[in-house]
Design a protein around this motif. Sequence first.
Motif, PDB file in Angstrom:
ATOM      1  N   ILE A  54       1.012  -1.151   0.219  1.00 46.56           N
ATOM      2  CA  ILE A  54      -0.340   0.133   0.047  1.00 46.56           C
ATOM      3  C   ILE A  54       0.652   1.241  -0.551  1.00 46.56           C
ATOM      4  CG2 ILE A  54      -1.525   1.433   0.993  1.00 46.56           C
ATOM      5  CD1 ILE A  54      -2.927  -1.341   2.324  1.00 46.56           C
ATOM      6  N   HIS A  55       0.397   2.215  -0.653  1.00 52.72           N
ATOM      7  CA  HIS A  55       1.276   3.328  -1.521  1.00 52.72           C
ATOM      8  C   HIS A  55       1.102   4.166   0.324  1.00 52.72           C
ATOM      9  CE1 HIS A  55       2.880   6.864  -3.625  1.00 52.72           C
ATOM     10  NE2 HIS A  55       3.748   6.735  -3.037  1.00 52.72           N
ATOM     11  N   ALA A  56       1.763   4.492   0.827  1.00 53.88           N
ATOM     12  CA  ALA A  56       0.757   5.289   1.795  1.00 53.88           C
ATOM     13  C   ALA A  56       1.026   6.602   1.963  1.00 53.88           C
ATOM     14  CB  ALA A  56       1.032   4.770   3.630  1.00 53.88           C
ATOM     15  N   GLY A  57       1.908   7.406   1.827  1.00 53.60           N
ATOM     16  CA  GLY A  57       2.204   8.664   1.921  1.00 53.60           C
ATOM     17  C   GLY A  57       3.159   9.540   1.098  1.00 53.60           C
ATOM     18  N   GLN A  58       3.143  10.160   0.284  1.00 53.74           N
ATOM     19  CA  GLN A  58       4.101  10.511  -0.530  1.00 53.74           C
ATOM     20  C   GLN A  58       4.454  12.418  -0.093  1.00 53.74           C
ATOM     21  OE1 GLN A  58       6.011   8.977  -3.395  1.00 53.74           O
ATOM     22  NE2 GLN A  58       6.864  10.736  -3.276  1.00 53.74           N
ATOM     23  N   GLU A  59       5.731  12.589  -0.237  1.00 51.41           N
ATOM     24  CA  GLU A  59       6.017  13.789  -0.727  1.00 51.41           C
ATOM     25  C   GLU A  59       6.661  14.637  -1.694  1.00 51.41           C
ATOM     26  OE1 GLU A  59       7.507  14.872   3.372  1.00 51.41           O
ATOM     27  OE2 GLU A  59       7.044  13.701   4.215  1.00 51.41           O
ATOM     28  N   ALA A  60       7.188  15.174  -2.142  1.00 49.46           N
ATOM     29  CA  ALA A  60       7.978  15.713  -3.595  1.00 49.46           C
ATOM     30  C   ALA A  60       7.837  17.182  -3.407  1.00 49.46           C
ATOM     31  CB  ALA A  60       7.240  15.212  -4.488  1.00 49.46           C
ATOM     32  N   SER A  61       9.514  17.523  -3.532  1.00 51.97           N
ATOM     33  CA  SER A  61      10.165  19.042  -4.121  1.00 51.97           C
ATOM     34  C   SER A  61      10.610  19.249  -5.126  1.00 51.97           C
ATOM     35  CB  SER A  61      10.570  19.115  -3.035  1.00 51.97           C
ATOM     36  OG  SER A  61      11.587  18.837  -2.816  1.00 51.97           O
ATOM     37  N   TRP A  62       9.896  20.366  -6.310  1.00 49.37           N
ATOM     38  CA  TRP A  62      11.315  19.968  -6.928  1.00 49.37           C
ATOM     39  C   TRP A  62      11.269  22.392  -7.305  1.00 49.37           C
ATOM     40  CZ3 TRP A  62      11.154  15.624  -8.686  1.00 49.37           C
ATOM     41  CH2 TRP A  62      12.036  15.516  -9.991  1.00 49.37           C
ATOM     42  N   ALA A  63      12.646  21.526  -8.221  1.00 54.06           N
ATOM     43  CA  ALA A  63      13.843  23.440  -8.168  1.00 54.06           C
ATOM     44  C   ALA A  63      13.438  23.584  -9.607  1.00 54.06           C
ATOM     45  CB  ALA A  63      15.425  23.504  -7.576  1.00 54.06           C
ATOM     46  N   ARG A  64      13.244  23.332 -10.722  1.00 53.80           N
ATOM     47  CA  ARG A  64      13.769  23.908 -11.599  1.00 53.80           C
ATOM     48  C   ARG A  64      12.727  22.738 -12.941  1.00 53.80           C
ATOM     49  NH1 ARG A  64      16.630  20.690 -15.209  1.00 53.80           N
ATOM     50  NH2 ARG A  64      18.169  20.031 -14.375  1.00 53.80           N
ATOM     51  N   PRO A  65      11.967  22.842 -13.537  1.00 54.64           N
ATOM     52  CA  PRO A  65      11.452  22.322 -14.731  1.00 54.64           C
ATOM     53  C   PRO A  65      12.374  20.746 -15.244  1.00 54.64           C
ATOM     54  CG  PRO A  65      10.834  24.684 -15.333  1.00 54.64           C
ATOM     55  CD  PRO A  65      11.990  24.574 -14.654  1.00 54.64           C
ATOM     56  N   VAL A  66      11.752  20.041 -15.779  1.00 55.17           N
ATOM     57  CA  VAL A  66      13.137  18.708 -16.258  1.00 55.17           C
ATOM     58  C   VAL A  66      12.300  19.133 -17.898  1.00 55.17           C
ATOM     59  CG1 VAL A  66      14.017  16.177 -15.962  1.00 55.17           C
ATOM     60  CG2 VAL A  66      12.828  17.537 -14.168  1.00 55.17           C
ATOM     61  N   LYS A  67      13.279  19.134 -18.157  1.00 54.95           N
ATOM     62  CA  LYS A  67      13.306  18.417 -20.164  1.00 54.95           C
ATOM     63  C   LYS A  67      12.497  17.426 -20.675  1.00 54.95           C
ATOM     64  CE  LYS A  67      14.534  22.824 -21.841  1.00 54.95           C
ATOM     65  NZ  LYS A  67      15.545  23.615 -23.243  1.00 54.95           N
ATOM     66  N   ILE A  68      12.138  17.089 -21.424  1.00 54.28           N
ATOM     67  CA  ILE A  68      11.316  15.766 -21.648  1.00 54.28           C
ATOM     68  C   ILE A  68      12.836  15.156 -22.406  1.00 54.28           C
ATOM     69  CG2 ILE A  68      10.238  14.041 -23.428  1.00 54.28           C
ATOM     70  CD1 ILE A  68       8.414  16.305 -23.323  1.00 54.28           C
ATOM     71  N   GLY A  69      13.003  13.556 -21.809  1.00 49.95           N
ATOM     72  CA  GLY A  69      14.497  13.337 -22.465  1.00 49.95           C
ATOM     73  C   GLY A  69      16.397  14.592 -21.934  1.00 49.95           C
ATOM     74  N   GLU A  70      15.594  14.382 -20.678  1.00 50.01           N
ATOM     75  CA  GLU A  70      16.879  15.160 -20.077  1.00 50.01           C
ATOM     76  C   GLU A  70      16.696  14.286 -19.656  1.00 50.01           C
ATOM     77  OE1 GLU A  70      16.490  18.992 -18.029  1.00 50.01           O
ATOM     78  OE2 GLU A  70      17.709  18.616 -16.640  1.00 50.01           O
ATOM     79  N   ARG A  71      18.810  14.413 -19.315  1.00 47.01           N
ATOM     80  CA  ARG A  71      19.033  13.263 -18.366  1.00 47.01           C
ATOM     81  C   ARG A  71      18.456  13.480 -16.222  1.00 47.01           C
ATOM     82  NH1 ARG A  71      23.135   8.830 -18.656  1.00 47.01           N
ATOM     83  NH2 ARG A  71      23.280   7.380 -16.368  1.00 47.01           N
ATOM     84  N   VAL A  72      17.373  12.549 -15.298  1.00 41.65           N
ATOM     85  CA  VAL A  72      18.249  12.782 -14.636  1.00 41.65           C
ATOM     86  C   VAL A  72      18.446  10.894 -13.801  1.00 41.65           C
ATOM     87  CG1 VAL A  72      16.388  13.365 -12.229  1.00 41.65           C
ATOM     88  CG2 VAL A  72      16.611  14.194 -15.154  1.00 41.65           C
ATOM     89  N   ASN A  73      19.159  11.423 -12.931  1.00 39.51           N
ATOM     90  CA  ASN A  73      19.533   9.850 -11.725  1.00 39.51           C
ATOM     91  C   ASN A  73      18.566  10.479 -10.540  1.00 39.51           C
ATOM     92  OD1 ASN A  73      21.337   8.846 -13.757  1.00 39.51           O
ATOM     93  ND2 ASN A  73      22.711  10.595 -12.792  1.00 39.51           N
ATOM     94  N   ALA A  74      17.822   9.262  -9.317  1.00 38.07           N
ATOM     95  CA  ALA A  74      17.535   9.042  -8.743  1.00 38.07           C
ATOM     96  C   ALA A  74      17.934   8.379  -7.487  1.00 38.07           C
ATOM     97  CB  ALA A  74      16.335   8.746  -8.961  1.00 38.07           C
ATOM     98  N   LYS A  75      18.791   8.922  -6.628  1.00 36.87           N
ATOM     99  CA  LYS A  75      19.076   7.743  -5.484  1.00 36.87           C
ATOM    100  C   LYS A  75      18.292   8.044  -4.123  1.00 36.87           C
ATOM    101  CE  LYS A  75      23.279   7.291  -3.821  1.00 36.87           C
ATOM    102  NZ  LYS A  75      25.182   7.513  -3.647  1.00 36.87           N
ATOM    103  N   GLY A  76      18.339   6.672  -3.779  1.00 38.99           N
ATOM    104  CA  GLY A  76      17.536   6.613  -2.660  1.00 38.99           C
ATOM    105  C   GLY A  76      18.039   5.671  -1.052  1.00 38.99           C
TER     106      GLY A  76
END
Lengths: 138, 137
Positions: free
Chosen positions: B73-95
Amino acid sequence: MGNTSQRAVGDSLAGFERLISQERVDAYAEASGDHNPIHLDESYAATTQFGTRIAHGMLSLALVTEMLAKEFPDSWHSGGKIKVRFSAPVFPGETVVTYGKITSIDDSDEGLIATCAIGCKKPDGTDAVAGRATVPLQ
Amino acid sequence: MTVPLISTAVVGHEFGPYDVTIPAERASAYAAAVGGDESPDYGDTLAPILVVAAALTELIENLGLFSGGLQTIHAGQEASWARPVKIGERVNAKGRLAANSVRRGNHFATVAVSYTDSTGAEIGTSSTTIIVSGEES
Protein backbone atom coordinates in the motif's frame (compact mmCIF):
# COMPACT_ATOMS: atom_id res chain seq x y z
CA MET A 1 -4.83 32.12 -12.74
CA GLY A 2 -1.18 32.79 -13.22
CA ASN A 3 -1.13 36.10 -11.36
CA THR A 4 0.23 34.46 -8.26
CA SER A 5 1.09 37.64 -6.37
CA GLN A 6 -2.57 38.56 -5.90
CA ARG A 7 -3.54 35.42 -4.03
CA ALA A 8 -5.27 35.57 -0.68
CA VAL A 9 -5.92 33.20 2.17
CA GLY A 10 -9.21 31.43 1.54
CA ASP A 11 -8.89 31.45 -2.25
CA SER A 12 -10.03 28.20 -3.79
CA LEU A 13 -8.03 26.54 -6.52
CA ALA A 14 -9.76 25.53 -9.72
CA GLY A 15 -10.41 21.85 -9.23
CA PHE A 16 -11.66 19.59 -11.98
CA GLU A 17 -13.30 16.24 -12.53
CA ARG A 18 -11.64 13.33 -14.24
CA LEU A 19 -13.08 9.93 -15.12
CA ILE A 20 -10.43 7.38 -14.22
CA SER A 21 -10.94 4.86 -16.97
CA GLN A 22 -8.98 1.65 -17.28
CA GLU A 23 -7.46 3.19 -20.41
CA ARG A 24 -6.04 6.00 -18.31
CA VAL A 25 -4.69 3.47 -15.82
CA ASP A 26 -3.08 1.49 -18.65
CA ALA A 27 -1.52 4.68 -20.03
CA TYR A 28 -0.25 5.61 -16.59
CA ALA A 29 1.42 2.20 -16.30
CA GLU A 30 3.25 2.91 -19.56
CA ALA A 31 4.26 6.37 -18.38
CA SER A 32 5.47 5.38 -14.93
CA GLY A 33 6.75 1.91 -15.73
CA ASP A 34 4.59 0.54 -12.89
CA HIS A 35 2.99 -2.57 -14.37
CA ASN A 36 1.92 -4.05 -11.04
CA PRO A 37 -0.92 -6.46 -11.92
CA ILE A 38 -3.12 -4.98 -9.20
CA HIS A 39 -3.62 -2.09 -11.63
CA LEU A 40 -3.80 -4.07 -14.86
CA ASP A 41 -4.82 -7.70 -14.40
CA GLU A 42 -8.40 -8.22 -13.26
CA SER A 43 -7.95 -11.90 -12.44
CA TYR A 44 -4.95 -11.12 -10.25
CA ALA A 45 -6.62 -8.08 -8.68
CA ALA A 46 -9.60 -10.24 -7.73
CA THR A 47 -7.34 -12.10 -5.31
CA THR A 48 -6.26 -8.95 -3.48
CA GLN A 49 -7.89 -7.15 -0.60
CA PHE A 50 -9.56 -4.80 -3.08
CA GLY A 51 -11.20 -7.53 -5.14
CA THR A 52 -10.71 -5.66 -8.39
CA ARG A 53 -8.21 -3.45 -10.17
CA ILE A 54 -7.29 -0.12 -8.61
CA ALA A 55 -5.74 2.96 -10.14
CA HIS A 56 -2.19 3.90 -9.22
CA GLY A 57 -2.22 6.22 -6.23
CA MET A 58 0.31 8.35 -8.08
CA LEU A 59 -2.24 8.86 -10.85
CA SER A 60 -4.58 10.59 -8.41
CA LEU A 61 -1.66 12.59 -7.08
CA ALA A 62 -0.72 13.54 -10.63
CA LEU A 63 -4.18 15.05 -11.09
CA VAL A 64 -3.64 17.17 -8.00
CA THR A 65 -0.32 18.40 -9.35
CA GLU A 66 -2.02 19.22 -12.67
CA MET A 67 -4.30 21.55 -10.75
CA LEU A 68 -1.33 23.15 -9.00
CA ALA A 69 0.64 23.54 -12.24
CA LYS A 70 -2.34 25.24 -13.83
CA GLU A 71 -2.91 27.52 -10.86
CA PHE A 72 0.73 28.43 -10.32
CA PRO A 73 2.35 28.14 -13.75
CA ASP A 74 5.28 30.37 -12.87
CA SER A 75 6.34 28.63 -9.71
CA TRP A 76 4.90 25.17 -9.16
CA HIS A 77 7.72 23.43 -11.03
CA SER A 78 10.35 25.73 -9.54
CA GLY A 79 9.95 25.53 -5.81
CA GLY A 80 6.69 23.70 -5.25
CA LYS A 81 6.40 21.08 -2.52
CA ILE A 82 3.68 18.56 -1.80
CA LYS A 83 2.96 16.14 1.02
CA VAL A 84 -0.01 13.78 0.87
CA ARG A 85 -1.52 10.65 2.32
CA PHE A 86 -3.28 8.11 0.17
CA SER A 87 -6.52 7.43 2.01
CA ALA A 88 -8.58 5.25 -0.30
CA PRO A 89 -8.14 3.47 -3.61
CA VAL A 90 -9.70 4.76 -6.81
CA PHE A 91 -11.34 2.12 -8.96
CA PRO A 92 -11.44 2.35 -12.75
CA GLY A 93 -14.77 3.82 -13.77
CA GLU A 94 -14.88 6.29 -10.89
CA THR A 95 -14.85 10.02 -11.46
CA VAL A 96 -12.64 11.93 -9.07
CA VAL A 97 -12.54 15.64 -8.29
CA THR A 98 -9.46 17.64 -7.37
CA TYR A 99 -9.73 20.48 -4.89
CA GLY A 100 -7.56 23.02 -3.16
CA LYS A 101 -7.67 26.11 -1.00
CA ILE A 102 -5.01 28.54 0.18
CA THR A 103 -4.78 28.23 3.94
CA SER A 104 -1.90 30.61 4.64
CA ILE A 105 0.55 32.97 2.98
CA ASP A 106 3.83 33.46 4.76
CA ASP A 107 6.85 35.63 4.19
CA SER A 108 10.08 33.67 4.05
CA ASP A 109 13.66 34.08 2.89
CA GLU A 110 12.48 32.91 -0.54
CA GLY A 111 9.61 35.40 -0.63
CA LEU A 112 5.91 34.80 -0.18
CA ILE A 113 4.94 31.15 0.17
CA ALA A 114 1.35 29.97 -0.14
CA THR A 115 0.29 26.85 1.72
CA CYS A 116 -2.68 25.03 0.21
CA ALA A 117 -4.87 22.24 1.48
CA ILE A 118 -5.21 19.98 -1.54
CA GLY A 119 -6.62 16.64 -2.48
CA CYS A 120 -8.66 14.46 -4.75
CA LYS A 121 -12.09 13.12 -3.78
CA LYS A 122 -13.90 9.97 -4.81
CA PRO A 123 -17.53 9.97 -5.96
CA ASP A 124 -18.72 9.32 -2.41
CA GLY A 125 -16.91 12.41 -1.17
CA THR A 126 -14.12 10.61 0.64
CA ASP A 127 -10.55 11.58 -0.02
CA ALA A 128 -8.47 9.37 -2.24
CA VAL A 129 -5.53 11.71 -1.69
CA ALA A 130 -5.25 14.59 0.75
CA GLY A 131 -2.50 16.77 2.09
CA ARG A 132 -0.88 20.11 1.58
CA ALA A 133 1.26 21.89 -0.94
CA THR A 134 3.46 24.94 -0.67
CA VAL A 135 4.15 27.19 -3.63
CA PRO A 136 6.27 30.33 -4.01
CA LEU A 137 4.19 33.32 -5.01
CA GLN A 138 7.00 35.51 -6.34
CA MET B 1 10.50 -17.90 -2.16
CA THR B 2 13.18 -15.25 -2.35
CA VAL B 3 13.36 -13.05 0.73
CA PRO B 4 12.48 -9.51 -0.36
CA LEU B 5 15.00 -6.80 0.39
CA ILE B 6 12.48 -4.97 2.56
CA SER B 7 12.76 -7.84 5.06
CA THR B 8 16.46 -7.38 5.56
CA ALA B 9 17.36 -3.81 4.60
CA VAL B 10 18.36 -1.54 7.45
CA VAL B 11 17.87 2.19 7.74
CA GLY B 12 20.52 3.89 5.69
CA HIS B 13 20.47 1.28 2.93
CA GLU B 14 21.04 3.04 -0.38
CA PHE B 15 19.21 2.42 -3.64
CA GLY B 16 20.32 3.28 -7.11
CA PRO B 17 21.30 5.52 -8.67
CA TYR B 18 18.55 4.87 -11.18
CA ASP B 19 18.33 6.51 -14.56
CA VAL B 20 14.84 8.03 -14.51
CA THR B 21 15.12 9.93 -17.76
CA ILE B 22 11.64 10.24 -19.28
CA PRO B 23 11.58 9.93 -23.07
CA ALA B 24 8.92 11.51 -25.26
CA GLU B 25 6.78 8.39 -25.57
CA ARG B 26 6.42 8.11 -21.81
CA ALA B 27 5.61 11.79 -21.55
CA SER B 28 2.90 11.22 -24.14
CA ALA B 29 1.55 8.26 -22.18
CA TYR B 30 1.44 10.49 -19.10
CA ALA B 31 -0.59 13.08 -21.01
CA ALA B 32 -2.99 10.35 -22.11
CA ALA B 33 -3.34 9.13 -18.54
CA VAL B 34 -3.67 12.43 -16.75
CA GLY B 35 -4.46 15.10 -19.30
CA GLY B 36 -7.67 16.90 -20.10
CA ASP B 37 -8.98 20.26 -21.15
CA GLU B 38 -7.78 21.77 -17.86
CA SER B 39 -4.20 20.56 -18.22
CA PRO B 40 -1.38 23.07 -18.33
CA ASP B 41 0.85 23.34 -21.35
CA TYR B 42 4.15 21.78 -20.31
CA GLY B 43 5.85 22.56 -23.63
CA ASP B 44 9.06 20.56 -23.77
CA THR B 45 9.10 19.96 -20.01
CA LEU B 46 7.70 17.22 -17.80
CA ALA B 47 5.38 17.06 -14.86
CA PRO B 48 8.00 16.40 -12.15
CA ILE B 49 5.71 13.94 -10.40
CA LEU B 50 6.25 11.60 -13.34
CA VAL B 51 9.96 11.49 -12.56
CA VAL B 52 9.08 10.67 -8.95
CA ALA B 53 6.76 7.89 -10.15
CA ALA B 54 9.49 6.44 -12.36
CA ALA B 55 11.89 6.33 -9.42
CA LEU B 56 9.21 4.77 -7.23
CA THR B 57 8.76 1.97 -9.74
CA GLU B 58 12.49 1.23 -9.56
CA LEU B 59 12.43 1.30 -5.77
CA ILE B 60 9.48 -1.05 -5.50
CA GLU B 61 11.18 -3.53 -7.79
CA ASN B 62 14.45 -3.19 -5.91
CA LEU B 63 12.72 -3.76 -2.58
CA GLY B 64 11.33 -7.03 -3.91
CA LEU B 65 7.75 -5.88 -3.61
CA PHE B 66 6.68 -7.51 -6.85
CA SER B 67 7.31 -10.87 -5.15
CA GLY B 68 4.30 -13.16 -5.09
CA GLY B 69 2.17 -12.95 -1.99
CA LEU B 70 3.17 -9.45 -0.97
CA GLN B 71 0.68 -6.61 -1.00
CA THR B 72 1.97 -3.08 -0.95
CA ILE B 73 0.00 0.00 0.00
CA HIS B 74 1.35 3.37 -0.99
CA ALA B 75 0.55 5.28 2.17
CA GLY B 76 2.21 8.64 1.73
CA GLN B 77 4.21 10.74 -0.68
CA GLU B 78 6.22 13.92 -0.48
CA ALA B 79 7.96 15.68 -3.35
CA SER B 80 9.67 18.97 -4.04
CA TRP B 81 11.16 20.35 -7.19
CA ALA B 82 13.66 23.13 -7.82
CA ARG B 83 13.30 23.62 -11.55
CA PRO B 84 11.45 22.21 -14.56
CA VAL B 85 12.84 19.09 -16.25
CA LYS B 86 12.86 18.69 -20.00
CA ILE B 87 11.58 15.65 -21.81
CA GLY B 88 14.57 13.38 -22.39
CA GLU B 89 16.77 15.24 -19.93
CA ARG B 90 19.06 12.90 -18.02
CA VAL B 91 17.95 12.58 -14.39
CA ASN B 92 19.39 10.21 -11.80
CA ALA B 93 17.59 9.16 -8.66
CA LYS B 94 19.33 7.91 -5.55
CA GLY B 95 17.36 6.54 -2.62
CA ARG B 96 18.01 5.96 1.03
CA LEU B 97 15.93 3.87 3.39
CA ALA B 98 14.86 6.39 6.01
CA ALA B 99 12.66 4.08 8.11
CA ASN B 100 11.79 0.40 8.17
CA SER B 101 9.79 -1.03 11.03
CA VAL B 102 7.42 -3.93 11.62
CA ARG B 103 4.11 -3.42 13.37
CA ARG B 104 1.47 -6.12 13.69
CA GLY B 105 3.15 -8.10 10.94
CA ASN B 106 3.25 -5.24 8.45
CA HIS B 107 6.38 -3.48 7.25
CA PHE B 108 6.29 0.32 7.32
CA ALA B 109 9.08 1.71 5.19
CA THR B 110 10.04 5.21 4.09
CA VAL B 111 12.49 5.84 1.28
CA ALA B 112 13.93 9.31 0.67
CA VAL B 113 15.09 10.05 -2.86
CA SER B 114 17.32 12.76 -4.30
CA TYR B 115 17.15 13.66 -8.00
CA THR B 116 20.18 15.08 -9.76
CA ASP B 117 20.81 16.38 -13.26
CA SER B 118 23.78 15.66 -15.50
CA THR B 119 25.90 18.22 -13.62
CA GLY B 120 25.19 16.51 -10.31
CA ALA B 121 23.02 19.36 -9.07
CA GLU B 122 20.01 18.35 -6.99
CA ILE B 123 16.81 19.28 -8.80
CA GLY B 124 14.27 17.56 -6.59
CA THR B 125 13.57 15.34 -3.62
CA SER B 126 10.88 12.90 -2.64
CA SER B 127 9.90 10.66 0.24
CA THR B 128 7.68 7.62 -0.13
CA THR B 129 6.02 5.69 2.68
CA ILE B 130 4.74 2.20 1.95
CA ILE B 131 3.07 -0.53 3.99
CA VAL B 132 3.80 -4.11 3.01
CA SER B 133 1.73 -7.06 4.15
CA GLY B 134 1.62 -10.74 3.31
CA GLU B 135 5.24 -11.40 4.11
CA GLU B 136 6.19 -14.79 5.53
CA SER B 137 7.83 -14.38 8.92
